[in-house]
Design an enzyme around this catalytic site. Structure first.
Site, PDB file in Angstrom:
ATOM      1  N   SER A  37      -1.309  -0.808   0.999  1.00 17.17           N
ATOM      2  CA  SER A  37      -1.838   0.549   1.023  1.00 17.17           C
ATOM      3  C   SER A  37      -3.221   0.579   1.684  1.00 17.17           C
ATOM      4  CB  SER A  37      -1.863   1.119  -0.393  1.00 17.17           C
ATOM      5  OG  SER A  37      -2.164   2.490  -0.390  1.00 17.17           O
ATOM      6  N   ASP A  45      -3.992   7.105   4.888  1.00 18.25           N
ATOM      7  CA  ASP A  45      -4.359   5.702   4.734  1.00 18.25           C
ATOM      8  C   ASP A  45      -3.326   4.857   5.479  1.00 18.25           C
ATOM      9  OD1 ASP A  45      -2.246   6.070   2.986  1.00 18.25           O
ATOM     10  OD2 ASP A  45      -3.037   4.725   1.461  1.00 18.25           O
ATOM     11  N   ASP A  78      -0.697   3.024   4.942  1.00 25.88           N
ATOM     12  CA  ASP A  78       0.751   3.155   4.725  1.00 25.88           C
ATOM     13  C   ASP A  78       1.162   4.613   4.545  1.00 25.88           C
ATOM     14  OD1 ASP A  78      -0.363   3.413   2.134  1.00 25.88           O
ATOM     15  OD2 ASP A  78       1.494   2.714   1.203  1.00 25.88           O
TER      16      ASP A  78
END
Length: 562
Positions: free
Chosen positions: A164, A315, A317
């Site tokens: 992430s 962000d 992902d």
């Protein structure tokens, strides 16, 4: 446990044996060379190498409801092909035991971080080697696409290889369940059951001996096209086109976000070119999290060049979404909205849409998010649910219309995805801003209207970062055992220890303090970083209530430093 002496440095034989056993089963040339060099330095008496080796093998990277997450390096306390192979084999054993006579199925996605594709391929081969039907998404794609694919392909589980918004050196592994879990992330007790199987594999088997198969499928574009079409339907009527700058933060969001926007009939956003394509080095940001100071600098620079009406950031992902709007008083001419402010606007939007459709349902947010959403639900006569942190809980709220967490995570399309989704959230914000522009208003005006209608809410956060992880439980224990009576001039009128489970909520490592002036403080360790976070929330009749946030933050800083 014996020790041998190398020079003047005592070396634990058990540590060396564990490292050598790990090295012997590592299929990755890079991490083998890395660990071999450390072992050679340890034997040569290098104390720094000895400390590094001890840290790398200080237990195992723990598998929990957030899956796995850590630095990509050699060692049992890191992310690497040995650890991922053991995790995949453990997950496969769990699914086979759970599936009974039915052959389990798994869909695997991955982002653009270092080794994401390698970890995805290892997982596919090992799961297929256990007789599980495996489908791998065709290229690096957003986490929401994987969460969607679990439901679209009706699989038993999903695996997403991603860290992430973590630092560039990290990678991770998230697990979703299908069937009755409908594509939500795992929760207890499943995490413990999987962890038990992973530990069994690590203890009883060697990675080179695990069965593998290349008999797995690569998904075609149909599943991605289905996600794009389903997400684009969030736009009921095409709003006024805006000049929108978009950054993928060196992640995987651009291709999918641009496709969704085009499918919705809106003009292509202006990409921040230097951050548009996946790059595991994240060369333009120190920390690839849109919330971090400086992360939006290039986006703001691009927005100024084009006179943009809006900035949307995902962000790496693309499961989180941040927003900035023009503001001449802000540095660079753009003001980044807080996660709570975006949540207020999207929650209000969901309530309006539900009323227009004659639909009843629930709004939800996490315990560390602003209490403002509860007031929206009350005024619109909707249900409201406050969940533990994480979308594994938010996504499970019955009859959910919209859910969010203050850390820029939003679920605006629960009929499509059971996880936070930065792509659909970005589209919803774009629609809101376009609809407001048609009436001569901005998102800033909408926030003012929100305050006039629902009350003035303010939020802030204080994060204390630790290098010694043992200090985190020590701080939480101190706050539980000897809590303060006063915070500055404010009396703490109520303390709730959320580690104590209730009939409606599992226990979690958090504290809730209510102050005499109505302010609220939530305290919890971060689930992904070495931090303890303090979430501050105030509410009042006018904007003057926001001044109290500064005072509370200063008083908390003094308290924690004692």
């Amino acid at each position: 446990m014996s020790a041998e002496t190398t020079g003047s440095i005592p070396v634990c034989t058990d540590l060396l044996e564990r490292a050598e056993a790990w090295l012997a089963q590592d299929p990755d040339a890079e991490t083998r060379d890395e660990l071999s060099s450390i072992l050679e330095a340890v034997r040569g008496g290098d104390s720094a190498a000895r400390a590094d080796l001890a840290d790398r093998f200080a237990g195992r990277l723990e598998f929990g409801t957030a899956g796995l997450r850590g630095r990509v390096e050699a060692g049992s306390n890191r992310m690497n092909r040995v650890l991922v192979s053991q995790a995949a084999a453990g997950i496969g054993a769990f699914l086979n035991a759970r599936g009974g006579d039915t052959t389990p199925s798994v869909v695997i996605g991955y982002d653009g971080r270092k080794n994401s594709d390698v970890f995805a391929r290892d997982s596919a081969e090992l799961l297929a080697g256990l007789g599980i039907r495996v489908t791998v998404l065709p290229r690096p794609l957003p986490t929401p696409v994987l969460a969607f694919a679990v439901r679209q392909l009706d699989t038993s589980a999903g695996i997403m290889v991603t860290a992430s918004h973590n630092p560039p050196a990290d990678n991770g592994y998230k697990v979703y369940l299908g069937d009755e879990d409908a594509g939500s992330q795992i929760v207890a007790p499943v995490d413990a059951e999987i962890a038990t199987q992973i530990l069994r594999v690590a203890t009883e088997e060697r990675v080179p001996d695990l069965p593998r198969s290349t008999e797995y499928a690569i998904a075609d574009e149909a599943v991605i096209d289905a996600y794009v079409r389903a997400t684009a339907t969030l736009v009921d009527q095409t709003p006024q086109p805006l000049r929108v700058v978009y950054t993928a933060m060196h992640g995987v969001g651009w291709e999918t976000f641009a496709a969704v926007v085009a499918e919705a009939g809106l003009p292509e956003p202006i990409a921040v070119v230097a951050q548009r394509d996946p790059d595991a080095a994240f060369p333009t940001v120190a920390f690839p999290n849109p919330e971090e100071p400086g992360a939006l600098d290039l986006a703001i620079e691009t927005a100024r060049e084009h006179g943009a009406d809006l900035i949307i950031a995902n962000d790496p992902d693309a499961d989180r979404c941040s927003v900035a709007i023009p503001d001449t008083s802000a540095p660079g001419g753009y003001r980044q909205l807080t996660g709570n402010q975006i949540g207020w606007l999207l929650g209000w939007r969901a309530a309006e849409r539900a009323r227009a459709a004659g639909r009843h349902g629930a709004l939800a947010c996490t315990i560390v998010s602003s209490p403002a959403l509860a007031e929206v639900a009350r005024q619109y006569q909707l249900d409201f649910s406050e969940t533990l942190t994480g979308f594994k809980w938010v996504s499970r709220v019955p009859h959910l219309l919209f859910g969010y967490e203050e850390a820029i995570g939003y679920l605006v399309n629960p009929d499509t995805v059971h996880d936070k989704d930065g792509i659909s959230a970005g589209l919803a914000v774009l629609e809101l801003a376009g609809a407001a522009a048609e009436e001569g208003r901005t998102l800033g005006d909408m926030l003012d209207e929100f305050a006039a209608r629902f009350g003035h809410f303010g939020s802030d956060q204080l994060s204390i970062r630790f290098t010694n992880l043992a200090q985190i439980p020590a701080l939480m224990a101190r706050l539980r055992e000897t809590p303060p009576v006063l915070l500055g001039s404010r009396e703490i009128v109520k303390i709730e220890d959320l580690s104590i489970a209730t009939a409606t909520r599992p226990g979690t490592n958090a504290l809730r303090w209510e102050l005499s002036d109505g302010a609220r403080i939530m305290i919890r360790p971060s689930g992904t970083e070495p931090k303890v976070k303090f979430y501050l929330d105030v509410r009042g009749e006018d904007a003057s209530v926001l001044d109290s946030l500064v005072e509370i933050r200063a008083d908390l800083t003094e308290l924690v430093s004692e």
